[in-house]
Design a protein around this motif. Structure first.
Motif, PDB file in Angstrom:
ATOM      1  N   VAL A 189       6.716  10.225   5.642  1.00 38.63           N
ATOM      2  CA  VAL A 189       7.632  10.602   6.719  1.00 38.63           C
ATOM      3  C   VAL A 189       7.566   9.504   7.772  1.00 38.63           C
ATOM      4  O   VAL A 189       6.493   9.203   8.292  1.00 38.63           O
ATOM      5  N   LEU A 190       8.707   8.896   8.081  1.00 40.51           N
ATOM      6  CA  LEU A 190       8.785   7.967   9.207  1.00 40.51           C
ATOM      7  C   LEU A 190       9.180   8.784  10.425  1.00 40.51           C
ATOM      8  O   LEU A 190      10.298   9.316  10.490  1.00 40.51           O
TER       9      LEU A 190
ATOM     10  N   ALA B  82       0.835  -1.213   0.000  1.00 38.01           N
ATOM     11  CA  ALA B  82       0.000   0.000   0.000  1.00 38.01           C
ATOM     12  C   ALA B  82       0.867   1.258   0.000  1.00 38.01           C
ATOM     13  O   ALA B  82       0.582   2.222  -0.726  1.00 38.01           O
ATOM     14  N   LEU B  83       1.943   1.258   0.778  1.00 41.27           N
ATOM     15  CA  LEU B  83       2.792   2.447   0.889  1.00 41.27           C
ATOM     16  C   LEU B  83       3.662   2.642  -0.357  1.00 41.27           C
ATOM     17  O   LEU B  83       3.935   3.782  -0.748  1.00 41.27           O
ATOM     18  N   LEU B  84       4.084   1.563  -0.999  1.00 42.66           N
ATOM     19  CA  LEU B  84       4.812   1.697  -2.271  1.00 42.66           C
ATOM     20  C   LEU B  84       3.881   2.243  -3.344  1.00 42.66           C
ATOM     21  O   LEU B  84       4.257   3.134  -4.125  1.00 42.66           O
TER      22      LEU B  84
ATOM     23  N   LYS C  13      14.522   1.991   3.992  1.00 41.45           N
ATOM     24  CA  LYS C  13      14.992   1.308   2.776  1.00 41.45           C
ATOM     25  C   LYS C  13      13.986   0.255   2.319  1.00 41.45           C
ATOM     26  O   LYS C  13      13.776   0.067   1.115  1.00 41.45           O
ATOM     27  N   GLU C  14      13.357  -0.417   3.271  1.00 45.37           N
ATOM     28  CA  GLU C  14      12.348  -1.416   2.917  1.00 45.37           C
ATOM     29  C   GLU C  14      11.184  -0.780   2.152  1.00 45.37           C
ATOM     30  O   GLU C  14      10.631  -1.372   1.224  1.00 45.37           O
ATOM     31  N   LEU C  15      10.849   0.454   2.526  1.00 44.01           N
ATOM     32  CA  LEU C  15       9.760   1.178   1.858  1.00 44.01           C
ATOM     33  C   LEU C  15      10.254   2.030   0.683  1.00 44.01           C
ATOM     34  O   LEU C  15       9.477   2.795   0.110  1.00 44.01           O
ATOM     35  N   GLU C  16      11.548   1.913   0.371  1.00 46.49           N
ATOM     36  CA  GLU C  16      12.165   2.621  -0.765  1.00 46.49           C
ATOM     37  C   GLU C  16      12.042   4.136  -0.659  1.00 46.49           C
ATOM     38  O   GLU C  16      11.886   4.837  -1.664  1.00 46.49           O
ATOM     39  N   LEU C  17      12.130   4.657   0.557  1.00 45.12           N
ATOM     40  CA  LEU C  17      12.042   6.103   0.742  1.00 45.12           C
ATOM     41  C   LEU C  17      13.194   6.830   0.055  1.00 45.12           C
ATOM     42  O   LEU C  17      13.041   7.973  -0.380  1.00 45.12           O
TER      43      LEU C  17
END
Length: 274
Positions: free
Chosen positions: A41-42, A29-31, A56-60
């Motif tokens: 924003v984390l 969903a976030l990608l 990095k997991e969410l490719e920010l």
């Protein structure tokens, strides 16, 4: 529901499940949200290094999203790795806090690069921070002497009932000049004055030319309350504190039930929250 240009996510108890993992549904969903032009924003009390694996997991870094770490004392743009904002504790404060920790018989830690720095690496509560941040521990012989570098945050650690009493004493002594709060019953955080997630998000909104109406924020804990109230749409998790749910625009399913994904999917599909 309308599309928001910025989604702000607390980590523990919000973005991640109880195993501290992002589930496949939430990641997808976030990608998808970022692919459609949204930015993430984390926002965490964790040190920057402890947030990067999830970023990095969410490719920010690919999409140019942001990390707001140390509860807002540092803001990092993920594509460049550049710090947009940073505030440190005044010189001499870490040594003062270390002497107070000795007086009150608590452990104390701080951070340097990818290391948690403490005299008590085997302490049960220090180990909880290790599990949470996945950082290494550097054993200090003497906190007062060895912490000779700039510090963003210190944390006192002890069982919750006792630490509640310590918190009152620390507040009375330095609360006028520093930000003092418990992020967990056993974690007492000491940060620079005037630092919280909402104040730092205001700085980020100014830098990006967005307004609070462009922002959706998710959280579960007391330190998320200010940003949930600030956001155009504030979401509390079902597993969150009652005080946080009370100020939210919506209460999502829990972090164990993909609550973040549930709301993001509804937004992307143009559906109302039911």
């Amino acid at each position: 529901m309308e599309q928001y240009r910025l989604v702000v996510l607390d980590l523990d108890g919000t973005l991640t499940n109880n195993k501290k993992e992002i589930t496949p549904r939430t990641k997808a969903a976030l990608l998808r949200y970022q692919e459609q032009g949204g930015r993430i924003v984390l926002a965490s009390g964790r040190p920057t290094y402890g947030v990067w694996p999830l970023a990095k997991e969410l490719e920010l870094d690919r999409y140019g999203s942001y990390i707001l770490s140390f509860n807002g004392a540092v803001i990092t743009e993920c594509r460049s790795g550049k710090e947009l904002f940073r505030r440190e504790l005044p010189p001499g404060i870490p040594a003062l806090l270390a002497s107070m920790a000795r007086e009150y018989k608590t452990s104390i830690l701080t951070y340097q690069g990818d290391c948690i720095c403490t005299e008590t690496p085997d302490n049960i509560y220090v180990q909880k921070e290790v599990i949470c941040t996945k950082m290494k521990v550097k054993k200090l012989e003497d906190f007062i002497r060895d912490v000779d570098f700039p510090v963003v945050k210190c944390m006192m650690l002890e069982r919750g009932g006792y630490l509640a009493e310590v918190e009152k004493k620390v507040q009375a002594r330095i609360g006028k000049h520093l930000s003092v709060y418990r992020s967990e019953p056993y974690f007492l955080e000491i940060m620079p004055e005037g630092i919280d997630k909402a104040k730092s998000l205001r700085r980020l909104l100014e830098l990006t030319g967005m307004g609070t109406e462009d922002m959706m924020a998710f959280g579960d804990g007391y330190n998320d309350k200010s940003m949930i109230m600030l956001a155009g749409f504030g979401v509390a998790m079902e597993n969150g504190q009652a005080a946080v749910k009370a100020v939210a625009d919506y209460v999502a399913p829990s972090n164990e039930e993909d609550g973040v994904a549930y709301v993001i999917e509804k937004m992307l599909n143009g559906e109302n929250l039911g």
